[in-house]
Design an enzyme around this catalytic site. Structure first.
Site, PDB file in Angstrom:
ATOM      1  CE  LYS A  97      -3.156   2.730   2.841  1.00 14.39           C
ATOM      2  NZ  LYS A  97      -3.774   2.792   4.155  1.00 14.39           N
ATOM      3  N   GLY A 158      -8.303   8.548  10.370  1.00 11.90           N
ATOM      4  CA  GLY A 158      -8.496   8.492  12.008  1.00 11.90           C
ATOM      5  C   GLY A 158      -9.414   9.302  12.289  1.00 11.90           C
ATOM      6  CB  ALA A 184      -8.453   7.382   5.109  1.00 12.77           C
ATOM      7  N   GLY A 185     -11.042   7.416   7.384  1.00  6.58           N
ATOM      8  CA  GLY A 185     -11.914   8.277   7.711  1.00  6.58           C
ATOM      9  C   GLY A 185     -13.153   7.558   8.176  1.00  6.58           C
ATOM     10  CG  ASN A 206      -6.133   0.390  12.401  1.00  5.20           C
ATOM     11  OD1 ASN A 206      -4.685   0.611  12.399  1.00  5.20           O
ATOM     12  ND2 ASN A 206      -6.368  -0.109  13.347  1.00  5.20           N
ATOM     13  CB  THR A 207      -8.954   4.826  13.714  1.00  8.17           C
ATOM     14  OG1 THR A 207      -7.621   5.018  13.203  1.00  8.17           O
ATOM     15  CG2 THR A 207      -9.122   5.551  15.084  1.00  8.17           C
TER      16      THR A 207
END
Length: 256
Positions: A97, A158, A184-185, A206-207
């Site tokens: 990535k 995040g 993301a986000g 992830n987050t």
């Protein structure tokens, strides 16, 4: 239909990050209940050549997963390429990535350096998945280079803001020649489901899981949301109308 990235095929359309979890035990359980088959991690944050250091990957049966190292921390194309080579030398995976951050405050990717890194790594035979903004033209240019998937962000890394520009994301998906993985986000299962309903091929997060009050429950929720969103997209939603439409036919009804 399975998710196909380069020569690989996957049943799950959830790609899961491995950072920020409270501990290894919760991390391992969350990964398992998520059903994810692709796990991503920052090469710079993992001592892949230090066997004496604790390593989350050692907790898993790696025959069940395909690893997707990322070049987080890179500020230039050359730096990203060096990190990618390090990951490949470890024998973990030939997928990478590409993540080249251009702004420390927003953590948005540098478009020029991302293009350069993608081109360089493709020439070296990597299976390349570049992380990019929701720039429609940039997504097109990356695909023209030959990347194996495109990974536009829903919102800043995040932030948990969800999809802030669904129009641009839909444009990217409509013009895609490779899988589109929203990255993301993402903050909630609703965000993940929306990404899939728009036609995305997968979601990387992830987050949203690692930072949840109960990461294991959230991992399962994300799994189900992505499955539901994909089914909804394939089924085809009804068009929105200005006025009501009776759900039961009026023909044959008594007027008494």
């Amino acid at each position: 239909m399975m998710l196909k990235i380069g020569p690989y095929e996957f049943q799950s359309r959830l790609l899961l990050g491995t950072g920020k979890y409270p501990n290894f035990a919760i991390q391992k359980e969350a990964v398992e209940v998520s059903g994810a088959e692709i796990l991503t991690f920052a090469v710079r944050r993992m001592n892949i050549f230090a066997p004496d250091q604790p390593n989350f990957l050692e907790q898993l049966d790696l025959t069940k997963y395909k690893l997707l190292p990322n070049t987080a921390g890179a500020k230039t194309a050359e730096e990203a390429v060096r990190i990618a080579r390090l990951a490949k030398a470890s024998g973990l995976c030939d997928m990478i990535k590409v993540e080249v951050i251009g702004c420390d405050k927003t953590l948005l990717p540098d478009p020029i350096e991302t293009l350069k890194a993608t081109e360089m790594l493709l020439e070296e035979g990597f299976i390349v998945l570049p992380y990019t903004s929701d720039d429609v033209v940039l997504a097109k240019r990356l695909q023209e280079l030959g990347c194996h998937a495109i990974m536009p962000g829903a919102s800043p890394i995040g932030s948990g803001q969800g999809i802030i520009n669904p129009l641009n994301l839909s444009f990217i998906i409509e013009q895609a020649t490779v899988p589109v993985i929203v990255d993301a986000g993402i903050g909630s299962p609703a965000d993940a489901a929306l990404a899939m309903e728009l036609g995305a091929d997968g979601v990387l997060l992830n987050t949203a899981v690692a930072g949840a009050s109960d990461p294991v429950k959230m991992a399962k929720a994300m799994k189900l949301a992505i499955e539901a969103g994909r089914l909804g997209y394939e089924a085809g939603r009804i068009p929105k109308k200005r006025y009501a439409t009776a759900s039961s036919p009026m023909e044959g009804m008594s007027t008494v």
